[in-house]
Design a protein around this motif. Structure first.
Motif, PDB file in Angstrom:
ATOM      1  N   LYS A   2       0.796  -1.227   0.000  1.00  0.00           N
ATOM      2  CA  LYS A   2       0.000   0.000   0.000  1.00  0.00           C
ATOM      3  C   LYS A   2       0.828   1.275   0.000  1.00  0.00           C
ATOM      4  CE  LYS A   2      -3.200  -0.072   3.121  1.00  0.00           C
ATOM      5  NZ  LYS A   2      -4.006  -0.281   4.326  1.00  0.00           N
ATOM      6  N   GLY A  19       2.593  -2.784   3.661  1.00  0.00           N
ATOM      7  CA  GLY A  19       1.245  -3.194   3.284  1.00  0.00           C
ATOM      8  C   GLY A  19       0.618  -4.076   4.338  1.00  0.00           C
ATOM      9  N   HIS A  35      -8.333  -1.800  -6.547  1.00  0.00           N
ATOM     10  CA  HIS A  35      -7.286  -0.833  -6.851  1.00  0.00           C
ATOM     11  C   HIS A  35      -7.928   0.337  -7.600  1.00  0.00           C
ATOM     12  CE1 HIS A  35      -3.696   0.798  -8.876  1.00  0.00           C
ATOM     13  NE2 HIS A  35      -2.993   0.176  -7.935  1.00  0.00           N
ATOM     14  N   TYR A  71      -5.863   1.580  -2.754  1.00  0.00           N
ATOM     15  CA  TYR A  71      -6.864   0.539  -2.544  1.00  0.00           C
ATOM     16  C   TYR A  71      -8.012   1.029  -1.672  1.00  0.00           C
ATOM     17  CZ  TYR A  71      -3.322  -2.646  -4.331  1.00  0.00           C
ATOM     18  OH  TYR A  71      -2.390  -3.267  -5.117  1.00  0.00           O
ATOM     19  N   ASP A 127       0.534   5.540   3.343  1.00  0.00           N
ATOM     20  CA  ASP A 127      -0.453   4.815   2.549  1.00  0.00           C
ATOM     21  C   ASP A 127      -0.735   5.659   1.317  1.00  0.00           C
ATOM     22  OD1 ASP A 127      -2.720   3.667   1.404  1.00  0.00           O
ATOM     23  OD2 ASP A 127      -3.668   3.266   3.341  1.00  0.00           O
TER      24      ASP A 127
END
Length: 138
Positions: free
Chosen positions: A35, A44, A130, A120, A116
């Motif tokens: 991420k 992630g 995504h 997503y 981040d």
């Protein structure tokens, strides 16, 4: 510390073109959905592959994955191109990680904490999507 959204997070140009098949993964595999970055490393959420499941946002075969940390979304469905084996013994996943890292880290150099990139989201059907795969209304 929770991950922060970077105000100038780069667009993900690596994942949408990733050519990985559904058969690349098996139930029991340990995977991560990358991420963003933490320092100079990719970051992630880790999951365990459970069973095949239709990925509605892309209308393709996906995988139901389990989040061992639990929470509101213990199980989600993801497209195979979002998943990366945690093991460094997988050449395809290693190449993808290296490409994503080479693209992302220089663009977010100097960011504090976990970043981040916001690529997503999770739909009301607990399907991770995504931004490149999102369709209107999802």
């Amino acid at each position: 510390m929770p991950a922060s959204r970077h105000p100038h997070a780069p667009r993900d140009i690596v994942t949408p073109d990733r050519d990985i098949t559904h058969a690349h993964f098996r139930p029991g595999d340990q995977v991560v959905i990358l991420k963003g970055i933490s320092g100079s490393e990719l970051w992630g959420d880790a999951y365990k592959v459970v069973t095949p499941s239709w990925h509605t946002p892309t209308d393709e075969d996906g995988w139901r994955v389990y989040d061992p940390a639990g929470g509101e979304r213990t199980y989600i469905t993801a497209h195979p191109r979002y998943l990366v084996h945690l093991s460094s013994r997988c050449p395809d996943c290693l190449i993808y990680r290296q490409a994503l890292r080479a693209y992302l880290v220089p663009r977010l150099a100097g960011a504090d904490g976990d970043v981040d990139c916001g690529w997503y989201s999770v739909t009301h059907l607990n399907q991770v999507v995504h931004v490149a795969d999102a369709r209107g209304g999802q």
